[in-house]
Design an enzyme around this catalytic site. Structure first.
Site, PDB file in Angstrom:
ATOM      1  N   GLN A 128      -4.008  -5.061  -4.633  1.00  0.00           N
ATOM      2  CA  GLN A 128      -3.481  -4.497  -3.394  1.00  0.00           C
ATOM      3  C   GLN A 128      -4.617  -3.954  -2.536  1.00  0.00           C
ATOM      4  O   GLN A 128      -5.311  -3.013  -2.935  1.00  0.00           O
ATOM      5  CB  GLN A 128      -2.484  -3.387  -3.730  1.00  0.00           C
ATOM      6  CG  GLN A 128      -1.832  -2.699  -2.557  1.00  0.00           C
ATOM      7  CD  GLN A 128      -0.927  -1.571  -3.017  1.00  0.00           C
ATOM      8  OE1 GLN A 128      -1.335  -0.733  -3.827  1.00  0.00           O
ATOM      9  NE2 GLN A 128       0.296  -1.539  -2.527  1.00  0.00           N
ATOM     10  N   TYR A 130      -5.248  -1.896   0.196  1.00  0.00           N
ATOM     11  CA  TYR A 130      -4.779  -0.872   1.126  1.00  0.00           C
ATOM     12  C   TYR A 130      -5.880   0.153   1.426  1.00  0.00           C
ATOM     13  O   TYR A 130      -6.383   0.244   2.517  1.00  0.00           O
ATOM     14  CB  TYR A 130      -3.557  -0.144   0.558  1.00  0.00           C
ATOM     15  CG  TYR A 130      -2.235  -0.857   0.713  1.00  0.00           C
ATOM     16  CD1 TYR A 130      -2.143  -2.208   1.015  1.00  0.00           C
ATOM     17  CD2 TYR A 130      -1.038  -0.166   0.521  1.00  0.00           C
ATOM     18  CE1 TYR A 130      -0.924  -2.852   1.138  1.00  0.00           C
ATOM     19  CE2 TYR A 130       0.187  -0.783   0.643  1.00  0.00           C
ATOM     20  CZ  TYR A 130       0.256  -2.131   0.950  1.00  0.00           C
ATOM     21  OH  TYR A 130       1.468  -2.744   1.076  1.00  0.00           O
ATOM     22  N   SER A 163      -7.261  -1.576  -7.754  1.00  0.00           N
ATOM     23  CA  SER A 163      -7.035  -1.817  -9.178  1.00  0.00           C
ATOM     24  C   SER A 163      -7.024  -3.312  -9.480  1.00  0.00           C
ATOM     25  O   SER A 163      -6.379  -4.096  -8.780  1.00  0.00           O
ATOM     26  CB  SER A 163      -5.699  -1.209  -9.616  1.00  0.00           C
ATOM     27  OG  SER A 163      -5.690   0.185  -9.410  1.00  0.00           O
ATOM     28  N   GLU A 246      10.809  -1.087  -6.709  1.00  0.00           N
ATOM     29  CA  GLU A 246      10.617  -0.598  -8.073  1.00  0.00           C
ATOM     30  C   GLU A 246      10.676   0.925  -8.156  1.00  0.00           C
ATOM     31  O   GLU A 246      10.348   1.504  -9.187  1.00  0.00           O
ATOM     32  CB  GLU A 246       9.272  -1.078  -8.661  1.00  0.00           C
ATOM     33  CG  GLU A 246       9.253  -2.548  -8.959  1.00  0.00           C
ATOM     34  CD  GLU A 246      10.080  -2.930 -10.176  1.00  0.00           C
ATOM     35  OE1 GLU A 246       9.654  -2.646 -11.302  1.00  0.00           O
ATOM     36  OE2 GLU A 246      11.157  -3.515  -9.983  1.00  0.00           O
ATOM     37  N   GLU A 380      -2.194  17.191  -3.339  1.00  0.00           N
ATOM     38  CA  GLU A 380      -2.144  17.899  -2.063  1.00  0.00           C
ATOM     39  C   GLU A 380      -1.240  17.185  -1.072  1.00  0.00           C
ATOM     40  O   GLU A 380      -0.433  17.814  -0.360  1.00  0.00           O
ATOM     41  CB  GLU A 380      -3.561  18.039  -1.485  1.00  0.00           C
ATOM     42  CG  GLU A 380      -4.483  18.964  -2.273  1.00  0.00           C
ATOM     43  CD  GLU A 380      -5.017  18.341  -3.560  1.00  0.00           C
ATOM     44  OE1 GLU A 380      -5.565  19.090  -4.390  1.00  0.00           O
ATOM     45  OE2 GLU A 380      -4.893  17.110  -3.737  1.00  0.00           O
TER      46      GLU A 380
END
Length: 396
Positions: A128, A130, A163, A246, A380
Site C-alpha cells: 500500500q 500511502y 509494509s 474488513e 495521538e
C-alpha cells in the site's frame, strides 16, 4: 450489539476448527528444518499459500469473482479459529483485506479480471503506497505526483513505512494528478507494477532486526492509463472506502492472540522464582494481570460491537479509533509486564539463536509493540479523533 454467534454459526465453527486442527500441525511438522519462526515471512507466505490453495480465500467476495460470499459472522469465525490454532498472519493481508474489496466495488471489469485471480490464489502480493515522509497521519498532504503523458502517467515520489514492499509484486498508490486542486481533491488511485523501471525499494531495519517496512521511491515510473481505478482525481473517495473494508473483522485475530499471550504470560510468571516464591504470588503483578484480563474482555466486546455495526451496514466511525488505541496500548503493557517477569533474562535481546529462546521471543514481541502505537494512526491521532467526533471537543 450482538454478543456471541448463532447455533448454525457454532456448527460451522466446528467444521473450521477440525480443518485447522488437522492441517496446521501437519504443515508445521513438514516444515524444513523444524519448527518455524512465527514471524518469518517465508513461513507466513507458505501457510497463507496453503490456506488459499485449500479454498479458504475470498471469504466475503461475491461468488461471481471466485469468492465464498460468507456473511461477516462466518468471516469472523474463520479469523478466530485460525488465530486460536496459533497460525501466523499472512503477508498478503493488504491485498486480501483492503485492495480486493476496493477493486470489487470500484474497478473496471477488465481490472477485476486481471488482478482478482492473483489475489485469490495468493500468487500476487500487494503493498500500500500511502504514507510519505511529509504525509503520514495527514494523508491529504501527500506530494507524490502522477503526470499524464499520452497513454501513460509518469509517477514521481517517495513513500515510507510501506509494509512488505520488498516482496510485493504490485502496489496501489495514492498520487496527486492535479497539483492545483484542494488537498483532498486531485488525488488518484493507481495500480503500480513493482518491477517497473524506476521503482526502488529500500528496506528499513527495525529495532527487532527485521525489515518488514520499506521506503519506496518512484522515479519517472511509467504507469499505464488503464492502471487508474475509478475516476482521475477521485482517489480520495476510494482511499476512504478502502479504509472501511474488513473493519468488522480486523481486530478479531489480534484480540484472540492478546488473550493467548495473557495466558502464556501468566504461565511464565508461575514458573519464574522471585525470593523463593513464584513471581505470580507478587501482589502488584497479580494486579497488572487482572487489569490485562479486563482489557482482553473489553477488547472482545469491542470486536463484537464493530462486527455488529458492520453487519447492519453502518459507516465506519470513531469506534475504530477507540479499539485501535485500546489494543495497541494494552498490548504494550502486556509485553512490558513480560519484561518485568523475565528480569535480567530479557537483557539478552531478541536474537533467538541465544541460550534462552523463550526470553528472546518475548523480547522480540516487546520491541515490536513499540511500533503499534504509531502504525495505522498514532495514539495521538486516535485521541484527537475521539475528542472531536465522540466528545465534540474543538479542534484547537
Amino acid at each position: 450489539m450482538q454478543v456471541g454467534y448463532s447455533a448454525e454459526d457454532e456448527a460451522f465453527r466446528l467444521t473450521l476448527r477440525d480443518w485447522f486442527e488437522t492441517h496446521y500441525p501437519r504443515f508445521v511438522a513438514a516444515w524444513p528444518g523444524g519448527a518455524p519462526d512465527a514471524n518469518e515471512l517465508t513461513w507466513r507466505r507458505a501457510w497463507e499459500d496453503h490456506v488459499c490453495q485449500a479454498g479458504w480465500s475470498g471469504l466475503g467476495w461475491p461468488e461471481a469473482h471466485g469468492g465464498k460470499a460468507w456473511p461477516l459472522t462466518r468471516q469472523a469465525i474463520f479469523h478466530e479459529e485460525q488465530a486460536r490454532i496459533g497460525a501466523p498472519l499472512g503477508v498478503n493481508i493488504i491485498g486480501h483485506g483492503i485492495l480486493a474489496p476496493t477493486l470489487i466495488h470500484f474497478a473496471s471489469e477488465a481490472q477485476k479480471a486481471r488482478y482478482l485471480p492473483g489475489i485469490l490464489s495468493n500468487r500476487e502480493i500487494w503493498c500500500q503506497g500511502y504514507s510519505e515522509p511529509g504525509a503520514g497521519s495527514d494523508l491529504a498532504a501527500l506530494s507524490t505526483r502522477a503526470e499524464r503523458r499520452g497513454d501513460h502517467y509518469v509517477l514521481n515520489g517517495h513513500k515510507v513505512w510501506t509494509s512488505f514492499a520488498h516482496i510485493a509484486d504490485h502496489c496501489f498508490v495514492l498520487a496527486r494528478t492535479d497539483a492545483t486542486a484542494a488537498r483532498h481533491k486531485g488525488i488518484s488511485f493507481l495500480l503500480v507494477d513493482m518491477k517497473s523501471p524506476g521503482v526502488r525499494v529500500e528496506p528499513i531495519r527495525q529495532i527487532t532486526g527485521e525489515s518488514d517496512f520499506n521506503e519506496v521511491f518512484f522515479e519517472d515510473v511509467k504507469v499505464p492509463l488503464d492502471a487508474l481505478v475509478g475516476e482521475e482525481n477521485g482517489g480520495w473517495r476510494l482511499a476512504m472506502a478502502a479504509a472501511s473494508f474488513e473493519r468488522g473483522t480486523y481486530f478479531i485475530p489480534r484480540q484472540v492472540r492478546f488473550t493467548q499471550e495473557l495466558g502464556a504470560l501468566t504461565r511464565l510468571a508461575a514458573g519464574v522464582q522471585r525470593g523463593g516464591r513464584p513471581a505470580l504470588d507478587c501482589p502488584h503483578l497479580r494486579r497488572d494481570l487482572a487489569r490485562l484480563a479486563v482489557d482482553s474482555h473489553v477488547l472482545k466486546l469491542k470486536s463484537y460491537r464493530a462486527l455488529t455495526h458492520a453487519m447492519r451496514g453502518g459507516p465506519p466511525g470513531p469506534e475504530g479509533s477507540s479499539t485501535k488505541l485500546h489494543w495497541s496500548e494494552s498490548h504494550q503493557k502486556l509485553l512490558a509486564t513480560a519484561m518485568e517477569v523475565l528480569g535480567e533474562r530479557a537483557l539478552a535481546g531478541p536474537e533467538p539463536a541465544g541460550a534462552d529462546p523463550q526470553a528472546a521471543a518475548w523480547v522480540r514481541d516487546f520491541l515490536w509493540t513499540r511500533a503499534e502505537t504509531i502504525l495505522a494512526g498514532t495514539s495521538e491521532v486516535q485521541r484527537n479523533i475521539l475528542a472531536e467526533q465522540m466528545l465534540g471537543l474543538p479542534k484547537n
